[in-house]
Design a protein around this motif. Structure first.
Motif, PDB file in Angstrom:
ATOM      1  N   PRO A  17      49.315 -58.996-100.981  1.00 28.23           N
ATOM      2  CA  PRO A  17      48.127 -60.227-100.857  1.00 28.23           C
ATOM      3  C   PRO A  17      48.117 -60.414-102.106  1.00 28.23           C
ATOM      4  N   ILE A  18      48.862 -61.796-102.267  1.00 29.81           N
ATOM      5  CA  ILE A  18      49.495 -62.351-103.499  1.00 29.81           C
ATOM      6  C   ILE A  18      49.831 -63.718-103.170  1.00 29.81           C
ATOM      7  N   THR A  19      49.339 -65.066-103.132  1.00 29.96           N
ATOM      8  CA  THR A  19      49.703 -66.808-103.738  1.00 29.96           C
ATOM      9  C   THR A  19      50.743 -66.552-104.182  1.00 29.96           C
ATOM     10  N   PRO A  20      51.725 -67.381-104.418  1.00 29.29           N
ATOM     11  CA  PRO A  20      52.101 -67.800-105.398  1.00 29.29           C
ATOM     12  C   PRO A  20      52.095 -68.540-106.478  1.00 29.29           C
ATOM     13  N   VAL A  21      51.173 -69.477-105.498  1.00 34.07           N
ATOM     14  CA  VAL A  21      50.572 -70.888-106.468  1.00 34.07           C
ATOM     15  C   VAL A  21      49.566 -71.201-106.030  1.00 34.07           C
ATOM     16  N   VAL A  54      35.890 -51.404-108.618  1.00 29.92           N
ATOM     17  CA  VAL A  54      36.438 -52.154-109.639  1.00 29.92           C
ATOM     18  C   VAL A  54      36.345 -53.820-108.866  1.00 29.92           C
ATOM     19  N   ILE A  55      37.123 -54.122-107.890  1.00 31.37           N
ATOM     20  CA  ILE A  55      36.440 -55.045-107.214  1.00 31.37           C
ATOM     21  C   ILE A  55      34.592 -55.387-106.487  1.00 31.37           C
ATOM     22  N   PRO A  86      51.121 -48.244-104.457  1.00 32.73           N
ATOM     23  CA  PRO A  86      50.614 -48.364-102.676  1.00 32.73           C
ATOM     24  C   PRO A  86      49.536 -48.052-102.532  1.00 32.73           C
ATOM     25  N   GLY A  87      48.733 -46.797-103.052  1.00 32.91           N
ATOM     26  CA  GLY A  87      47.046 -47.419-102.232  1.00 32.91           C
ATOM     27  C   GLY A  87      46.297 -48.672-103.602  1.00 32.91           C
ATOM     28  N   TYR A  92      43.217 -53.455-102.891  1.00 32.87           N
ATOM     29  CA  TYR A  92      43.392 -54.668-102.527  1.00 32.87           C
ATOM     30  C   TYR A  92      43.406 -55.843-101.651  1.00 32.87           C
ATOM     31  N   ALA A  93      44.234 -55.812-100.305  1.00 30.78           N
ATOM     32  CA  ALA A  93      44.531 -56.109 -98.928  1.00 30.78           C
ATOM     33  C   ALA A  93      43.162 -56.221 -98.435  1.00 30.78           C
ATOM     34  N   GLU A  94      42.566 -55.006 -98.236  1.00 32.41           N
ATOM     35  CA  GLU A  94      41.838 -54.990 -97.274  1.00 32.41           C
ATOM     36  C   GLU A  94      40.987 -56.134 -97.639  1.00 32.41           C
TER      37      GLU A  94
END
Length: 127
Positions: A17-21, A54-55, A86-87, A92-94
Motif C-alpha cells: 500500500p505505497i505509491t512511489p511518487v 491512529v489512522i 506485517p500486521g 494499513y492496506a485495508e
C-alpha cells in the motif's frame, strides 16, 4: 490535483500500500506525529488495533482542516518492533488499498509513548 505516478510498490511479489511518487497541485496540510493513546493508555494491545486507531485519529485531524484520508500524499510511520510490520501493513492496506495509497516511509524506532506506532502525514487538501 493529486497524481499518483507508478506503483503499486512490489515487495516479495506482493503489492504494497505505497505509491512511489505523488505530484500535487493543492495547499498542503501537515499533521504532526500521532500515537494511539486514549485516556492516557494505549488504545489497543496489538499493532492492528493501534494502527486502525491512529489512522482514525489522523482522519479526525484532517477533518478539522477540511481534508479526508484520500487527500494524504505522504505518511511517515515509526514502529517499535519490526515483527509488527506485517500486521501494521495489513491494517494499513485495508484502509488505503494498494492502487492509490500515499507515498510512505516506515522505520523502526523507540517511541516516547508506550505504544507500538506513531504516524504523521502530509495531505494535499482539495477544498
Amino acid at each position: 490535483m493529486i497524481e499518483h505516478i507508478g506503483g503499486p510498490v512490489l515487495r516479495g511479489g506482493q503489492a504494497q500500500p505505497i505509491t512511489p511518487v505523488i505530484r500535487v497541485d493543492a495547499p498542503l496540510v501537515f499533521i504532526a506525529g500521532l500515537v494511539p493513546m486514549v485516556d492516557g493508555k494505549p488504545a489497543a494491545p496489538d499493532i492492528t488495533g493501534q494502527t486502525r486507531c491512529v489512522i482514525g485519529m489522523v482522519e479526525a485531524e484532517l477533518g478539522k482542516a477540511g481534508c479526508r484520508l484520500e487527500d494524504i500524499v505522504k505518511v511517515t510511520v515509526w514502529l517499535t518492533n519490526k515483527d509488527d510490520y506485517p500486521g501494521f501493513n495489513a491494517a494499513y492496506a485495508e484502509i488505503f488499498g494498494t492502487e492509490r495509497a500515499p507515498a510512505r516511509s516506515t522505520v523502526i524506532s523507540g517511541l516516547i509513548a508506550p505504544v507500538r506506532i506513531e504516524m504523521e502525514v502530509v495531505a494535499a487538501c482539495r477544498r
